[in-house]
Every structure is written in C-alpha cells, then in structure tokens.
Design a protein around this motif. Structure first.
Motif, PDB file in Angstrom:
ATOM      1  N   GLU A 138       0.829  -1.206   0.000  1.00 38.06           N
ATOM      2  CA  GLU A 138       0.000   0.000   0.000  1.00 38.06           C
ATOM      3  C   GLU A 138       0.863   1.255   0.000  1.00 38.06           C
ATOM      4  O   GLU A 138       0.575   2.219  -0.711  1.00 38.06           O
ATOM      5  CB  GLU A 138      -0.958   0.000   1.196  1.00 38.06           C
ATOM      6  CG  GLU A 138      -1.924   1.165   1.201  1.00 38.06           C
ATOM      7  CD  GLU A 138      -2.765   1.277  -0.069  1.00 38.06           C
ATOM      8  OE1 GLU A 138      -3.078   2.418  -0.465  1.00 38.06           O
ATOM      9  OE2 GLU A 138      -3.105   0.244  -0.668  1.00 38.06           O
ATOM     10  N   GLU A 139       1.939   1.266   0.779  1.00 42.62           N
ATOM     11  CA  GLU A 139       2.844   2.419   0.801  1.00 42.62           C
ATOM     12  C   GLU A 139       3.493   2.616  -0.568  1.00 42.62           C
ATOM     13  O   GLU A 139       3.630   3.754  -1.035  1.00 42.62           O
ATOM     14  CB  GLU A 139       3.923   2.237   1.864  1.00 42.62           C
ATOM     15  CG  GLU A 139       3.413   2.424   3.281  1.00 42.62           C
ATOM     16  CD  GLU A 139       4.506   2.218   4.322  1.00 42.62           C
ATOM     17  OE1 GLU A 139       5.689   2.485   3.996  1.00 42.62           O
ATOM     18  OE2 GLU A 139       4.177   1.810   5.443  1.00 42.62           O
ATOM     19  N   ARG A 150       2.241   1.688  -3.475  1.00 37.07           N
ATOM     20  CA  ARG A 150       1.193   2.183  -4.386  1.00 37.07           C
ATOM     21  C   ARG A 150       0.997   3.685  -4.223  1.00 37.07           C
ATOM     22  O   ARG A 150       0.879   4.427  -5.202  1.00 37.07           O
ATOM     23  CB  ARG A 150      -0.131   1.472  -4.132  1.00 37.07           C
ATOM     24  CG  ARG A 150      -0.212   0.071  -4.645  1.00 37.07           C
ATOM     25  CD  ARG A 150      -1.609  -0.516  -4.350  1.00 37.07           C
ATOM     26  NE  ARG A 150      -1.627  -1.931  -4.538  1.00 37.07           N
ATOM     27  CZ  ARG A 150      -1.791  -2.520  -5.724  1.00 37.07           C
ATOM     28  NH1 ARG A 150      -1.954  -1.786  -6.794  1.00 37.07           N
ATOM     29  NH2 ARG A 150      -1.791  -3.829  -5.811  1.00 37.07           N
ATOM     30  N   GLN A 151       0.944   4.143  -2.979  1.00 38.52           N
ATOM     31  CA  GLN A 151       0.752   5.572  -2.713  1.00 38.52           C
ATOM     32  C   GLN A 151       1.939   6.387  -3.207  1.00 38.52           C
ATOM     33  O   GLN A 151       1.767   7.454  -3.807  1.00 38.52           O
ATOM     34  CB  GLN A 151       0.522   5.798  -1.220  1.00 38.52           C
ATOM     35  CG  GLN A 151      -0.816   5.292  -0.737  1.00 38.52           C
ATOM     36  CD  GLN A 151      -0.983   5.415   0.768  1.00 38.52           C
ATOM     37  OE1 GLN A 151      -0.142   5.968   1.465  1.00 38.52           O
ATOM     38  NE2 GLN A 151      -2.094   4.880   1.275  1.00 38.52           N
ATOM     39  N   ALA A 187       1.810   6.596  -6.967  1.00 37.99           N
ATOM     40  CA  ALA A 187       0.729   7.488  -7.410  1.00 37.99           C
ATOM     41  C   ALA A 187       1.149   8.947  -7.310  1.00 37.99           C
ATOM     42  O   ALA A 187       0.758   9.772  -8.135  1.00 37.99           O
ATOM     43  CB  ALA A 187      -0.524   7.235  -6.590  1.00 37.99           C
ATOM     44  N   VAL A 188       1.978   9.276  -6.324  1.00 38.02           N
ATOM     45  CA  VAL A 188       2.424  10.658  -6.133  1.00 38.02           C
ATOM     46  C   VAL A 188       3.626  10.967  -7.015  1.00 38.02           C
ATOM     47  O   VAL A 188       3.663  11.986  -7.699  1.00 38.02           O
ATOM     48  CB  VAL A 188       2.768  10.911  -4.642  1.00 38.02           C
ATOM     49  CG1 VAL A 188       3.448  12.253  -4.460  1.00 38.02           C
ATOM     50  CG2 VAL A 188       1.512  10.828  -3.795  1.00 38.02           C
TER      51      VAL A 188
END
Length: 172
Positions: free
Chosen positions: A36-37, A39-40, A43-44
């Motif tokens: 999840e980290e 992916r975030q 995305a940024v």
C-alpha cells in the motif's frame, strides 16, 4: 461459514489465500502495508498518465477471450538495418501465432499484408472502442490492403474460419 473453497477472507474482501482461515499473520500484514505504501508513493511520484490509463481501458474492452495472441516477431523499426539515404520507408511487421503468420506493411497511404498460409480472412484494424477501424478482407491468397493508415495505438484481429487471432498492440 467458509467451507475451504471460498477465497474470501473473514472480512469478505476476497483478497486472502484460497482455503485460508483466520486473520492474516504479521508477515502478511507487513507485506500488505508495504504494498500500500508503494502504491501511494508511485501514485504521487510517477502517476499513470490519463491518456495511458484510457488506452489500457479501451484495449481491455476490446479483448476476446477465445482469441489467440499473435506475437510480434519482426518490426523494421527495431530489427531492420537502416538503408543509407532511404526516406519514408514503410514499416514492416510480422506476427506469429502457431502456424499462422501475418506480414504487414504500414505506410502513410495505408497498410497491406498477407496471411500465411494463404487463406481468406477478415481483418479488423482495432483502434479503440470509440474509434472503430476499417475492416479488411484477405483474398484466397491471403492478401489484404487498406487505404487508411493506422493512427495511434492499433492492433489487428484476424478471423479465418473458426480461428480468431489478435496481434499485440503497437503505436503507428
């Protein structure tokens, strides 16, 4: 109740292991948090361009589950030796799916090609669900021509008898 054939976690999310009972262990939780980290961060730091996301959605919408994929085995842009002084040379492509070969020449005037072994076929030039491309017909010798060059990403869907073959997507 989970009978062991259900792929859902106890929370009903469906992201667990087949037949797994009980809450996730510490290692699995750590892996999920790390994923999840990442992916975030992606995305940024490196977001997927909207145009690319739309092209992916359109390509997925055009899939045909029973079609065989024809692999690109030759592309003159990457595989050919350049000829000195040659300008506006056509792009030559060869796709292979088992015993079936599709040779295609793409120019500014359109495309032409041949299906081997020679056979009649219907060839659709795929450009996306909102931009249907031309439908070409291969004669009994497998030859086909189209007077509209592909623009942007394209693929070919070939129907010969009961067989359906789809080429890889390429940018014109």
């Amino acid at each position: 109740m989970n009978d062991g054939n259900d792929t859902r976690d106890n929370d009903g999310t469906g992201d667990g292991l087949l037949g797994r009972e009980g809450p996730p262990d510490e290692e699995e939780l750590t892996a999920r948090l790390l994923e999840e980290e990442l992916r975030q961060a992606a995305a940024v730091l490196d977001p997927v361009p909207d145009e690319l996301r739309q092209l992916a959605v359109e390509a997925f919408a055009l899939r045909q589950l029973d079609a065989r994929i024809a692999e690109l085995t030759f592309d003159s842009l990457t595989d050919a030796i350049p000829v000195r002084g040659a300008m506006d040379t056509p792009r030559m492509l060869t796709f292979q799916a088992g015993e079936l070969t599709v040779d295609v020449e793409v120019t500014g005037d359109g495309l032409m090609g041949q299906v081997l072994p020679p056979q009649p076929a219907r060839i659709e030039v795929l450009a996306g669900p909102r931009r249907p491309g031309p439908v070409l017909t291969a004669d009994e010798l497998g030859r086909f021509t189209g007077d509209t060059p592909p623009a942007g990403p394209f693929a070919l869907r070939l129907s010969a008898g009961t067989e359906v073959v789809v080429t890889e997507w390429l940018r014109a």
